[in-house]
Design a protein around this motif. Sequence first.
Motif, PDB file in Angstrom:
ATOM      1  N   VAL A  64       0.858  -1.186   0.000  1.00 29.55           N
ATOM      2  CA  VAL A  64       0.000   0.000   0.000  1.00 29.55           C
ATOM      3  C   VAL A  64       0.889   1.228   0.000  1.00 29.55           C
ATOM      4  O   VAL A  64       1.868   1.301   0.769  1.00 29.55           O
ATOM      5  CB  VAL A  64      -0.948   0.019   1.215  1.00 29.55           C
ATOM      6  N   LEU A  65       0.562   2.203  -0.836  1.00 29.80           N
ATOM      7  CA  LEU A  65       1.245   3.497  -0.888  1.00 29.80           C
ATOM      8  C   LEU A  65       0.266   4.567  -0.451  1.00 29.80           C
ATOM      9  O   LEU A  65      -0.832   4.691  -1.009  1.00 29.80           O
ATOM     10  CB  LEU A  65       1.759   3.793  -2.292  1.00 29.80           C
ATOM     11  N   THR A  66       0.652   5.345   0.562  1.00 29.24           N
ATOM     12  CA  THR A  66      -0.185   6.423   1.084  1.00 29.24           C
ATOM     13  C   THR A  66       0.592   7.728   1.010  1.00 29.24           C
ATOM     14  O   THR A  66       1.812   7.753   0.878  1.00 29.24           O
ATOM     15  CB  THR A  66      -0.593   6.156   2.541  1.00 29.24           C
ATOM     16  N   GLY A  67      -0.139   8.810   1.099  1.00 29.78           N
ATOM     17  CA  GLY A  67       0.487  10.122   1.065  1.00 29.78           C
ATOM     18  C   GLY A  67       0.177  10.850  -0.218  1.00 29.78           C
ATOM     19  O   GLY A  67      -0.377  10.296  -1.186  1.00 29.78           O
ATOM     20  N   ALA A  68       0.549  12.139  -0.233  1.00 30.08           N
ATOM     21  CA  ALA A  68       0.276  12.977  -1.391  1.00 30.08           C
ATOM     22  C   ALA A  68       1.101  12.522  -2.580  1.00 30.08           C
ATOM     23  O   ALA A  68       2.315  12.340  -2.480  1.00 30.08           O
ATOM     24  CB  ALA A  68       0.587  14.444  -1.065  1.00 30.08           C
ATOM     25  N   GLY A  69       0.437  12.302  -3.729  1.00 25.31           N
ATOM     26  CA  GLY A  69       1.102  11.927  -4.967  1.00 25.31           C
ATOM     27  C   GLY A  69       1.257  10.450  -5.187  1.00 25.31           C
ATOM     28  O   GLY A  69       1.560  10.020  -6.312  1.00 25.31           O
ATOM     29  N   THR A  70       1.055   9.633  -4.151  1.00 28.70           N
ATOM     30  CA  THR A  70       1.237   8.192  -4.337  1.00 28.70           C
ATOM     31  C   THR A  70       0.111   7.547  -5.120  1.00 28.70           C
ATOM     32  O   THR A  70       0.279   6.435  -5.640  1.00 28.70           O
ATOM     33  CB  THR A  70       1.356   7.504  -2.970  1.00 28.70           C
ATOM     34  N   GLU A  71      -1.031   8.224  -5.219  1.00 32.53           N
ATOM     35  CA  GLU A  71      -2.129   7.633  -5.990  1.00 32.53           C
ATOM     36  C   GLU A  71      -1.853   7.620  -7.488  1.00 32.53           C
ATOM     37  O   GLU A  71      -2.555   6.952  -8.246  1.00 32.53           O
ATOM     38  CB  GLU A  71      -3.434   8.399  -5.722  1.00 32.53           C
ATOM     39  N   ASP A  72      -0.825   8.340  -7.930  1.00 31.28           N
ATOM     40  CA  ASP A  72      -0.474   8.373  -9.347  1.00 31.28           C
ATOM     41  C   ASP A  72       0.549   7.311  -9.733  1.00 31.28           C
ATOM     42  O   ASP A  72       0.907   7.224 -10.911  1.00 31.28           O
ATOM     43  CB  ASP A  72       0.072   9.758  -9.721  1.00 31.28           C
ATOM     44  N   VAL A  73       1.036   6.534  -8.775  1.00 36.94           N
ATOM     45  CA  VAL A  73       2.030   5.505  -9.072  1.00 36.94           C
ATOM     46  C   VAL A  73       1.306   4.291  -9.669  1.00 36.94           C
ATOM     47  O   VAL A  73       0.465   3.664  -9.012  1.00 36.94           O
ATOM     48  CB  VAL A  73       2.807   5.110  -7.808  1.00 36.94           C
ATOM     49  N   VAL A  74       1.640   3.961 -10.893  1.00 41.71           N
ATOM     50  CA  VAL A  74       1.019   2.827 -11.570  1.00 41.71           C
ATOM     51  C   VAL A  74       1.741   1.543 -11.171  1.00 41.71           C
ATOM     52  O   VAL A  74       2.899   1.575 -10.726  1.00 41.71           O
ATOM     53  CB  VAL A  74       1.055   3.039 -13.102  1.00 41.71           C
ATOM     54  N   PRO A  75       1.092   0.389 -11.304  1.00 40.15           N
ATOM     55  CA  PRO A  75       1.740  -0.879 -10.895  1.00 40.15           C
ATOM     56  C   PRO A  75       3.035  -1.169 -11.627  1.00 40.15           C
ATOM     57  O   PRO A  75       3.939  -1.792 -11.055  1.00 40.15           O
ATOM     58  CB  PRO A  75       0.665  -1.922 -11.194  1.00 40.15           C
ATOM     59  N   SER A  76       3.154  -0.743 -12.883  1.00 41.93           N
ATOM     60  CA  SER A  76       4.373  -1.049 -13.620  1.00 41.93           C
ATOM     61  C   SER A  76       5.571  -0.230 -13.154  1.00 41.93           C
ATOM     62  O   SER A  76       6.713  -0.558 -13.498  1.00 41.93           O
ATOM     63  CB  SER A  76       4.143  -0.818 -15.119  1.00 41.93           C
ATOM     64  N   GLU A  77       5.358   0.817 -12.364  1.00 42.26           N
ATOM     65  CA  GLU A  77       6.453   1.684 -11.907  1.00 42.26           C
ATOM     66  C   GLU A  77       6.648   1.626 -10.395  1.00 42.26           C
ATOM     67  O   GLU A  77       7.448   2.396  -9.856  1.00 42.26           O
ATOM     68  CB  GLU A  77       6.175   3.134 -12.321  1.00 42.26           C
ATOM     69  N   VAL A  78       5.942   0.758  -9.718  1.00 39.49           N
ATOM     70  CA  VAL A  78       6.040   0.757  -8.269  1.00 39.49           C
ATOM     71  C   VAL A  78       7.411   0.263  -7.807  1.00 39.49           C
ATOM     72  O   VAL A  78       7.903   0.666  -6.735  1.00 39.49           O
ATOM     73  CB  VAL A  78       4.914  -0.118  -7.670  1.00 39.49           C
ATOM     74  N   HIS A  79       8.056  -0.582  -8.603  1.00 34.37           N
ATOM     75  CA  HIS A  79       9.385  -1.063  -8.194  1.00 34.37           C
ATOM     76  C   HIS A  79      10.437   0.040  -8.249  1.00 34.37           C
ATOM     77  O   HIS A  79      11.521  -0.111  -7.692  1.00 34.37           O
ATOM     78  CB  HIS A  79       9.807  -2.235  -9.081  1.00 34.37           C
ATOM     79  N   ARG A  80      10.134   1.144  -8.938  1.00 34.19           N
ATOM     80  CA  ARG A  80      11.061   2.280  -8.946  1.00 34.19           C
ATOM     81  C   ARG A  80      10.839   3.219  -7.761  1.00 34.19           C
ATOM     82  O   ARG A  80      11.727   4.003  -7.421  1.00 34.19           O
ATOM     83  CB  ARG A  80      10.907   3.062 -10.249  1.00 34.19           C
TER      84      ARG A  80
END
Length: 759
Positions: free
Chosen positions: A604-620
């Motif tokens: 889970v990613l929380t905080g401002a701006g984390t809702e824009d992280v797509v699954p293909s880029e989460v490892h970055r």
Amino acid sequence: MLSAVAARKARLAASQAQNTTPVAASPPPSQTKQKAPPQSTSQKPPSSKRKSTAAAGGTAAKKKRREQPARYFAQASADAFKAQDDVIVVDESDAESSFSSSESSEEDVAAPRRTRAWSPSAPLADSSDEDDGDGDEPIVLDYPLPAPLDQVSVEPASALSSFDPVLDQNVFHLAPASETAPKSTVLLLRSGETVALLGTYTLTVLRGTITLAGVQLSASHTTHPVYAPRSSPIPIIQCRLSRSTSSTGRAPLLPALPERIADASPHFDAVLMLQELHTGIEGLGRICRTFDACFAPARWHRNLPRFDLGLDTMYFLARQTPDVSPLVVPPSWDAAIGTVMPPPDVDEHTLLGQGATYLVRGPKNAGKSTFARLLLNRLLSRYQRVAYLECDLGQSEFTPGGMVSLNVVERPVFGPPFSHPSVPHASHYIGATSPKNSPSHYLESLQALIQLYHAELQDAALDEQPNDSRITSIVPLVVNTMGWTKGLGADLERKVEEIIEPAHIFTFAAPSPEDEWNVAGPSHSHPGGATVHAVESVPPSSLASYYSAADHRNISMLSYFHAVFPSDAPSTSSPLATAWDTSLPLCAQPPYQLDCQTALDQLVLTGAGTEDVVPSEVHRALPGALVALVTCEPGTLHSDSDTVSPSTLPYSQGAPPPSPHASRCLGLALVRGVRPHPHARLQLLTPVPARLLGEARVLVMGEMQLPVWGMLDFRTLDGGGDVAGVEKGRVPYLRWGKGEGAGGERRRVRRNLMRRGQM
């Protein structure tokens, strides 16, 4: 007494006897040029500089100012003090003022006061002022003259210790029992004596009663670890005259001490044993250079003479230095805490129906955290266990920032927050130093913790100890709130009070009269039924200029990741760190490797701006990030693990964090690396005991970041070398040099601008 006027009169008479014509007398060297007759502007040689209009218009005033000293000396022959009496009666209270005024008057007679062409506090006179009738009067700025060196009184440094150590009289060194045993020193104190110690040590009261950091300690077999760095106020040891020793004579010493100490102890009121404390906490200064050598005197004070107690981890402080501040407990704090403490002879069954929840509120930098720690330690003298609920996300007492936690404490804590990190009884991760971005999740987390306290801790009785008379059937709760008291922070504070329903509220007076925290009297009733106690705010410590709130937050985070927690901690309390491993930086420590397909249910990613992280880029986004290790109750977590491939992480974009009512945060971890192919694996660094890691199947990433000090290699930091064998230019997540892009350069601020009146 003979006044200064008579003395001046005698000196003038002696000078007139030598030179009958005062005008012809040679003036001082500084007035030789002013004695010459003034010349006109046409007779002066042409100047190479170009004169301004203001300079030309002020020529007449300058000539009159130069003539003024000669006219003043010409009238000196007429003594204006002949008509006065030679003897003037002066009171003792006016002696100093009369002496200083006579000295300044004598200087005015001897030489005229020099004028200044420009003053930063007064506007310059323009050319129109020269036509006024006051042109003949000299321009004198009213500023005090410096006092002579023999009259300057230098205040001595305030004393921290009134105890005068003398070896083999009130200080005794004990030989260690074995080669691995720590060194020991015994101190004999009289009533009222104070001792200030810098460093790390353990304290055991062998006889009598003392107060340490405002907490009363009596003779017992309990050993108290004390952490006293320069970055925080130093706890003061003060000897108190106990009733038992004053009425029935001296009590026997607890352990068997040498005969020379036993023979000298009857002449004193308290006997203390100090021992070295080697925990490795001093190594945190090598990692975070802001706190380098904070457990030792500063380098410009290390050469000062001081008494050697014979212990390597502590230093005796006789006087206060600019970088050392004592811990002072105001009288209003003692009075407020004394009103809520149960009497010594009360039956604990009569306290079952009474409220034992204490809330501390007030603005920031008022002393809330210090007061809450003092209240916790005072309650531990009457209760075997005390719960501590931390609501301040930025300055937590037992955990790193970004968490709300519930801790159960059994022993007093003497030291700053970074000296006692813990594995909390229950906690929830907010992921930020302020609840402004997730206020609902913040309130829901606090509500879950207070429900857990009422269900598991409030009336959880313990087995009575044979030599412990403290209350076991009640676990009181201390609540420390945040210092955000305006706007949304004030609304959240009211919601917190409604959720907790405290029995006593300690409120700090705010600096501004319109602040809502101000109360009319020392104590009054709260609309919710609580009793409100007003306590005074402490002034900001001098250490605030050396260490900021961000510095304390950084050292707490680094202390947590380098802490060593006991593996077999008791289930009745929250385990505190017993040592710190600072032999290797975080970049060189071996991590845990996590197989995401088998050991991870959700990310889970929380905080401002984390809702824009797509699954293909989460490892970055994960490398170098701080994540919370969360355990959830079975069946409460919605997971899509069946549809996740082995090469991807179990991440759903925009997913909310787990519900606080069905989950707990076990601690924090640092993601050192991510390998997405062929099987997704994570490398984690965490101080959480290994016995708890199997329960954490959810990772929550917030806005908190690891301090830059934790990413560096302190082993090569002084030489500017590599980081864990990697060149500086190739180290990931770090960049040396100037920033790039708009706003990357350092902002320049001009401070040489004058006000309109100064131009």
